[in-house]
Write a protein that holds these residues in place. Structure first.
Motif, PDB file in Angstrom:
ATOM      1  N   PRO A  37     -51.352  -5.905 -37.036  1.00  0.00           N
ATOM      2  CA  PRO A  37     -50.838  -4.565 -37.337  1.00  0.00           C
ATOM      3  C   PRO A  37     -49.395  -4.403 -36.855  1.00  0.00           C
ATOM      4  CG  PRO A  37     -53.044  -4.438 -36.416  1.00  0.00           C
ATOM      5  CD  PRO A  37     -52.602  -5.855 -36.261  1.00  0.00           C
ATOM      6  N   GLY A  38     -48.573  -3.776 -37.689  1.00  0.00           N
ATOM      7  CA  GLY A  38     -47.185  -3.527 -37.330  1.00  0.00           C
ATOM      8  C   GLY A  38     -46.221  -4.584 -37.818  1.00  0.00           C
ATOM      9  N   GLU A  39     -46.710  -5.701 -38.345  1.00  0.00           N
ATOM     10  CA  GLU A  39     -45.809  -6.718 -38.874  1.00  0.00           C
ATOM     11  C   GLU A  39     -45.201  -6.247 -40.204  1.00  0.00           C
ATOM     12  OE1 GLU A  39     -47.642 -10.899 -37.141  1.00  0.00           O
ATOM     13  OE2 GLU A  39     -48.115 -10.282 -39.185  1.00  0.00           O
ATOM     14  N   PRO A  40     -44.042  -6.799 -40.590  1.00  0.00           N
ATOM     15  CA  PRO A  40     -43.444  -6.407 -41.875  1.00  0.00           C
ATOM     16  C   PRO A  40     -44.404  -6.689 -43.028  1.00  0.00           C
ATOM     17  CG  PRO A  40     -41.840  -7.565 -40.532  1.00  0.00           C
ATOM     18  CD  PRO A  40     -43.152  -7.711 -39.824  1.00  0.00           C
ATOM     19  N   CYS A  41     -44.424  -5.779 -43.975  1.00  0.00           N
ATOM     20  CA  CYS A  41     -45.303  -5.946 -45.137  1.00  0.00           C
ATOM     21  C   CYS A  41     -44.820  -7.092 -46.012  1.00  0.00           C
ATOM     22  CB  CYS A  41     -45.331  -4.661 -45.959  1.00  0.00           C
ATOM     23  SG  CYS A  41     -45.880  -3.191 -45.051  1.00  0.00           S
ATOM     24  N   ALA A  42     -45.740  -7.881 -46.512  1.00  0.00           N
ATOM     25  CA  ALA A  42     -45.436  -8.890 -47.526  1.00  0.00           C
ATOM     26  C   ALA A  42     -45.575  -8.240 -48.898  1.00  0.00           C
ATOM     27  CB  ALA A  42     -46.375 -10.080 -47.393  1.00  0.00           C
ATOM     28  N   SER A  43     -44.786  -8.725 -49.849  1.00  0.00           N
ATOM     29  CA  SER A  43     -44.794  -8.098 -51.177  1.00  0.00           C
ATOM     30  C   SER A  43     -46.186  -8.068 -51.827  1.00  0.00           C
ATOM     31  CB  SER A  43     -43.789  -8.803 -52.088  1.00  0.00           C
ATOM     32  OG  SER A  43     -44.069 -10.184 -52.182  1.00  0.00           O
ATOM     33  N   PRO A  44     -47.069  -9.094 -51.628  1.00  0.00           N
ATOM     34  CA  PRO A  44     -48.405  -8.960 -52.222  1.00  0.00           C
ATOM     35  C   PRO A  44     -49.217  -7.816 -51.640  1.00  0.00           C
ATOM     36  CG  PRO A  44     -47.926 -11.264 -51.727  1.00  0.00           C
ATOM     37  CD  PRO A  44     -46.863 -10.446 -51.075  1.00  0.00           C
ATOM     38  N   GLN A  45     -48.808  -7.292 -50.481  1.00  0.00           N
ATOM     39  CA  GLN A  45     -49.546  -6.188 -49.868  1.00  0.00           C
ATOM     40  C   GLN A  45     -49.135  -4.826 -50.419  1.00  0.00           C
ATOM     41  OE1 GLN A  45     -48.534  -7.732 -45.640  1.00  0.00           O
ATOM     42  NE2 GLN A  45     -50.410  -6.532 -45.379  1.00  0.00           N
ATOM     43  N   LEU A  46     -48.064  -4.783 -51.193  1.00  0.00           N
ATOM     44  CA  LEU A  46     -47.482  -3.503 -51.593  1.00  0.00           C
ATOM     45  C   LEU A  46     -47.586  -3.292 -53.093  1.00  0.00           C
ATOM     46  CD1 LEU A  46     -44.232  -3.617 -49.425  1.00  0.00           C
ATOM     47  CD2 LEU A  46     -46.386  -2.450 -48.886  1.00  0.00           C
ATOM     48  N   VAL A  47     -47.697  -2.007 -53.462  1.00  0.00           N
ATOM     49  CA  VAL A  47     -47.669  -1.587 -54.863  1.00  0.00           C
ATOM     50  C   VAL A  47     -46.600  -0.508 -54.981  1.00  0.00           C
ATOM     51  CG1 VAL A  47     -48.928  -0.505 -56.753  1.00  0.00           C
ATOM     52  CG2 VAL A  47     -50.094  -2.122 -55.240  1.00  0.00           C
ATOM     53  N   LEU A  48     -45.619  -0.771 -55.856  1.00  0.00           N
ATOM     54  CA  LEU A  48     -44.489   0.143 -56.042  1.00  0.00           C
ATOM     55  C   LEU A  48     -44.601   0.797 -57.419  1.00  0.00           C
ATOM     56  CD1 LEU A  48     -41.688   1.230 -55.116  1.00  0.00           C
ATOM     57  CD2 LEU A  48     -40.695  -0.804 -56.203  1.00  0.00           C
ATOM     58  N   SER A  49     -44.429   2.084 -57.461  1.00  0.00           N
ATOM     59  CA  SER A  49     -44.489   2.801 -58.739  1.00  0.00           C
ATOM     60  C   SER A  49     -43.483   3.937 -58.749  1.00  0.00           C
ATOM     61  CB  SER A  49     -45.907   3.332 -59.006  1.00  0.00           C
ATOM     62  OG  SER A  49     -46.299   4.246 -57.984  1.00  0.00           O
ATOM     63  N   MET A  50     -43.174   4.411 -59.947  1.00  0.00           N
ATOM     64  CA  MET A  50     -42.220   5.511 -60.114  1.00  0.00           C
ATOM     65  C   MET A  50     -42.571   6.287 -61.384  1.00  0.00           C
ATOM     66  SD  MET A  50     -39.312   6.389 -62.029  1.00  0.00           S
ATOM     67  CE  MET A  50     -38.634   4.819 -62.548  1.00  0.00           C
ATOM     68  N   GLU A  51     -42.486   7.616 -61.290  1.00  0.00           N
ATOM     69  CA  GLU A  51     -42.784   8.478 -62.431  1.00  0.00           C
ATOM     70  C   GLU A  51     -41.690   9.523 -62.577  1.00  0.00           C
ATOM     71  OE1 GLU A  51     -46.552  10.314 -62.207  1.00  0.00           O
ATOM     72  OE2 GLU A  51     -47.701   8.434 -62.272  1.00  0.00           O
ATOM     73  N   GLY A  52     -41.254   9.753 -63.807  1.00  0.00           N
ATOM     74  CA  GLY A  52     -40.289  10.807 -64.072  1.00  0.00           C
ATOM     75  C   GLY A  52     -40.997  12.150 -64.242  1.00  0.00           C
ATOM     76  N   GLN A  53     -40.345  13.221 -63.832  1.00  0.00           N
ATOM     77  CA  GLN A  53     -40.926  14.553 -63.932  1.00  0.00           C
ATOM     78  C   GLN A  53     -40.752  15.160 -65.321  1.00  0.00           C
ATOM     79  OE1 GLN A  53     -42.737  16.002 -61.168  1.00  0.00           O
ATOM     80  NE2 GLN A  53     -42.540  13.784 -60.845  1.00  0.00           N
ATOM     81  N   GLY A  54     -40.047  14.472 -66.176  1.00  0.00           N
ATOM     82  CA  GLY A  54     -39.891  14.946 -67.545  1.00  0.00           C
ATOM     83  C   GLY A  54     -39.326  13.837 -68.402  1.00  0.00           C
ATOM     84  N   THR A  55     -39.335  14.048 -69.702  1.00  0.00           N
ATOM     85  CA  THR A  55     -38.782  13.073 -70.639  1.00  0.00           C
ATOM     86  C   THR A  55     -37.520  13.581 -71.312  1.00  0.00           C
ATOM     87  OG1 THR A  55     -40.267  13.901 -72.360  1.00  0.00           O
ATOM     88  CG2 THR A  55     -41.021  11.996 -71.065  1.00  0.00           C
ATOM     89  N   VAL A  56     -37.350  14.900 -71.369  1.00  0.00           N
ATOM     90  CA  VAL A  56     -36.151  15.489 -71.972  1.00  0.00           C
ATOM     91  C   VAL A  56     -35.593  16.526 -71.003  1.00  0.00           C
ATOM     92  CG1 VAL A  56     -35.196  16.803 -73.901  1.00  0.00           C
ATOM     93  CG2 VAL A  56     -37.042  15.144 -74.300  1.00  0.00           C
ATOM     94  N   TYR A  57     -34.284  16.381 -70.698  1.00  0.00           N
ATOM     95  CA  TYR A  57     -33.638  17.286 -69.739  1.00  0.00           C
ATOM     96  C   TYR A  57     -32.485  18.005 -70.460  1.00  0.00           C
ATOM     97  CZ  TYR A  57     -36.275  14.647 -66.270  1.00  0.00           C
ATOM     98  OH  TYR A  57     -37.290  14.064 -65.553  1.00  0.00           O
ATOM     99  N   PRO A  58     -32.604  19.313 -70.600  1.00  0.00           N
ATOM    100  CA  PRO A  58     -31.528  20.078 -71.226  1.00  0.00           C
ATOM    101  C   PRO A  58     -30.267  20.057 -70.363  1.00  0.00           C
ATOM    102  CG  PRO A  58     -33.601  21.303 -71.212  1.00  0.00           C
ATOM    103  CD  PRO A  58     -33.778  20.126 -70.310  1.00  0.00           C
ATOM    104  N   PRO A  59     -29.152  20.509 -70.908  1.00  0.00           N
ATOM    105  CA  PRO A  59     -27.914  20.532 -70.126  1.00  0.00           C
ATOM    106  C   PRO A  59     -28.079  21.336 -68.837  1.00  0.00           C
ATOM    107  CG  PRO A  59     -27.437  20.922 -72.430  1.00  0.00           C
ATOM    108  CD  PRO A  59     -28.933  20.952 -72.295  1.00  0.00           C
ATOM    109  N   GLY A  60     -27.573  20.784 -67.752  1.00  0.00           N
ATOM    110  CA  GLY A  60     -27.627  21.441 -66.463  1.00  0.00           C
ATOM    111  C   GLY A  60     -28.892  21.171 -65.669  1.00  0.00           C
ATOM    112  N   ILE A  61     -29.902  20.577 -66.262  1.00  0.00           N
ATOM    113  CA  ILE A  61     -31.159  20.271 -65.559  1.00  0.00           C
ATOM    114  C   ILE A  61     -31.097  18.822 -65.077  1.00  0.00           C
ATOM    115  CG2 ILE A  61     -33.661  20.156 -65.716  1.00  0.00           C
ATOM    116  CD1 ILE A  61     -32.474  22.981 -65.920  1.00  0.00           C
TER     117      ILE A  61
END
Length: 224
Positions: A95-119
């Protein structure tokens, strides 16, 4: 004595008979000796010739036409057997050792697909430890970089012109995600942090997050 005594017919005849008898006796003795010698040496010679002939093998006509093969013993050393590969048992992570890449799952999601001007576009990044024990990971803007592109054009990166601490070490418990929200101000970024940052033009953009040994899925969105 009268010299003509031995010249009478009777005397001469007796004389020659005696001489003939002696000659015949000599011939008989010679014949007997010759026969004895031939009977003694003849069969032995025949037997010797037969034995010599029997000792010599008659060559096989089939073997006579075959090529002669000379076998030369190999002088090369026999290969040294290599020892069987030993299985290495991975040391259990602490416990406490640096994580190895097989131990991690990285993801990302956008809050929208179309952004009007100023948003401003918003994105949620998550990093989850799926290992057996708690480990640590750098979730700073350079170690966990979000990059926005438009075709081959690199438009913006979270690792450009970072202010404050660039390193952010977090403890990641098993199954509990680290969550981070990123907001893009719709402006371009680059190596020159003193230059005026131009506004991004309307169009289609792609966002993706990179970390050491990890990459999230792409998020496609549009600016109006």
């Amino acid at each position: 004595m009268d010299p003509d005594t031995f010249r009478s017919d009777i005397g001469v005849d007796i004389y020659w008979r005696r001489r003939m008898a002696a000659l015949v006796g000599v011939l008989v003795v010679v014949a007997v000796v010759a026969w004895a010698c031939s009977s003694t040496s003849g069969p032995d010679d025949v037997r010797e010739r037969n034995t010599s002939a029997a000792g010599q093998e008659t060559p096989d006509p089939l073997l006579a036409v075959l090529p002669t093969v000379t076998v030369i013993p190999s002088t090369s050393a026999s290969p040294t057997p290599t020892p069987a590969a030993t299985k290495t048992t991975a040391r259990p992570r602490r416990p406490g050792e640096p994580c190895a890449s097989p131990q991690l799952v990285l993801s990302m999601e956008g809050q929208g697909t179309v952004y009007p001007p100023g948003i401003r576009p918003r994105f949620v990044l998550t990093l989850v430890n799926v290992g057996k024990v708690m480990c640590t990971a750098d979730v700073g803007p350079r170690a966990m970089e979000m990059r926005i592109t438009s075709g081959d054009d690199r438009v913006w990166s979270s690792s450009d012109c970072v202010s404050g601490e660039a390193v952010n070490i977090r403890e990641l418990d098993r199954g509990i995600p680290y969550v981070k929200e990123l907001v893009w101000d719709r402006r371009r970024s680059g190596d020159d942090c003193t230059a005026d940052r131009a506004a991004a033009l309307p169009g289609t953009y792609v966002a993706v997050v990179h970390a050491p040994g990890l990459r999230s899925r792409k998020a496609v969105f549009h600016l109006r």
